[in-house]
Design a protein around this motif. Structure first.
Motif, short mmCIF file in Angstrom:
data_model
loop_
_atom_site.label_atom_id
_atom_site.label_comp_id
_atom_site.label_asym_id
_atom_site.label_seq_id
_atom_site.Cartn_x
_atom_site.Cartn_y
_atom_site.Cartn_z
N LEU A 1 62.30 69.50 52.77
CA LEU A 1 61.65 69.78 51.44
C LEU A 1 61.84 68.29 50.90
O LEU A 1 60.85 67.95 50.09
N VAL B 1 57.33 66.68 40.01
CA VAL B 1 55.95 66.89 40.99
C VAL B 1 54.78 67.25 40.02
O VAL B 1 53.85 66.92 40.14
N LEU C 1 52.73 72.87 45.76
CA LEU C 1 53.93 72.22 46.39
C LEU C 1 55.22 73.16 45.48
O LEU C 1 55.53 72.62 44.35
N ASP C 2 55.70 74.28 46.03
CA ASP C 2 56.58 74.95 45.48
C ASP C 2 57.38 75.72 46.47
O ASP C 2 57.42 75.63 47.70
N ILE D 1 61.25 68.95 42.61
CA ILE D 1 59.68 70.09 42.18
C ILE D 1 59.48 70.38 41.07
O ILE D 1 58.54 70.30 40.25
N SER D 2 60.72 70.68 40.51
CA SER D 2 60.78 71.36 39.20
C SER D 2 60.53 70.59 37.93
O SER D 2 59.85 70.68 36.87
N TYR E 1 55.46 62.85 48.50
CA TYR E 1 54.31 63.24 47.52
C TYR E 1 54.47 62.34 46.37
O TYR E 1 53.40 61.80 45.92
N VAL F 1 49.60 65.84 49.08
CA VAL F 1 50.29 66.96 49.64
C VAL F 1 50.19 66.87 51.25
O VAL F 1 50.57 67.97 51.79
N VAL G 1 58.94 66.13 49.04
CA VAL G 1 58.56 66.09 47.83
C VAL G 1 58.38 64.45 47.33
O VAL G 1 57.82 63.71 46.80
#
Length: 295
Positions: free
Chosen positions: A42, A108, A113-114, A104-105, A49, A55, A46
């Motif tokens: 992951l 991104v 994408l979560d 991600i939080s 990205y 993605v 990330v």
């Protein structure tokens, strides 16, 4: 090919690739490395990205592979510093996965994408993203990628079959024979990473872990011969995909979750009924079982 068949074919390719790779994870006693890499990729995805703003594509694959190799390297480094292997796995994979979740939080933004997508995947969307292949036509991109990965996995397994066998069963003997054990360790971790990343977007981390570990563990119950173990493990992966899709359709629930559940059902069947290691075999033929295992 129908919508349903594309989904089953894609999941079957995951089962085949992961099933074959998983045999060597089990034999090397590194089963939980699959769990670690399936989560730490992951972070690589990330970061890929953030660099490419895409993605999917080659960047994602490279990022995930590098994250998997980094995981293997850090675990090996901590283990060489006298940290227990299971503790090394726990430290590395939770830390790198947490960094991925934080990115991600915070960095991104609003893209597809979560964490939920990473864990469970979304195999129902696979047939909608296609690529044109000469002489074949439109094929789901994930299916095409997984086909290439399966070919690569089979090629490396066949090309270095003797080396994989010796380094898995007796690394000390392999080193004494001049086989570069460390090289094959990282080559194997690269194959695990490639397989994991290719499967990750389609089916999610949970099913990847299930397919990497459970079919191989099931095959281990039925045979002691490596070649048959590889064949059975790949077959159990495909069977899990088919049964899991049927369960998901019947119960109207998660396809990936149902396929992971199917791997557990197949393992339970072998745990109870396999002729050598099955629980019922111990009850029915206790003396024969004792003689075989004591000798």
């Amino acid at each position: 090919m129908t919508y349903t068949m594309w989904i089953i074919l894609t999941a079957s390719l995951v089962g085949l690739s992961c099933g074959v790779i998983g045999v060597f994870l089990i034999l090397r006693k590194q089963a939980m490395m699959a769990d670690a890499i399936s989560h730490t990729v992951l972070l690589g995805i990330v970061i890929a990205y953030m660099v490419t703003q895409q993605v999917s594509g080659t960047g994602m694959l490279i990022g995930g592979i590098l994250a998997g190799i980094l995981t293997a390297f850090l675990v090996q480094m901590l283990h060489s510093l006298k940290v227990q292997h299971d503790a090394s796995l726990g430290i590395v994979f939770t830390t790198l996965f947490a960094v991925g979740v934080i990115l991600i939080s915070t960095s991104v933004g609003n893209v597809h994408l979560d964490v939920q997508h990473a864990l469970m995947g979304e195999i129902t969307f696979i047939p909608f993203t296609t690529v044109e292949i000469p002489l074949i036509g439109a094929v789901p991109k994930a299916t095409a990628l997984l086909t290439v990965v399966l070919i690569l996995v089979i090629f490396f397994i066949i090309a270095f079959y003797k080396e994989w066998k010796i380094t898995s069963f007796d690394p000390a003997l392999a080193a004494s024979l001049g086989i570069p054990v460390i090289f094959f360790h990282y080559l194997f971790m690269t194959l695990v990473s490639v397989t994991t990343v290719a499967s990750f977007d389609a089916v999610g981390a949970i099913l990847v872990v299930a397919m990497l570990i459970t079919p191989a563990a099931s095959a281990y119950l039925w045979t002691d011969k490596l070649m048959w173990m590889l064949i059975l493990s790949g077959g159990f992966g495909v069977l899990s995909a088919v049964i899991g899709y049927w369960i998901a359709t019947w119960l109207d629930t998660s396809i990936s979750g149902s396929m992971a559940f199917a791997t557990g059902c197949i393992f339970l069947f072998g745990f109870l009924l396999s002729p050598k290691h099955g629980l019922i075999s111990r009850w029915v033929r206790p003396e024969a079982w004792k003689e075989e295992h004591v000798s």
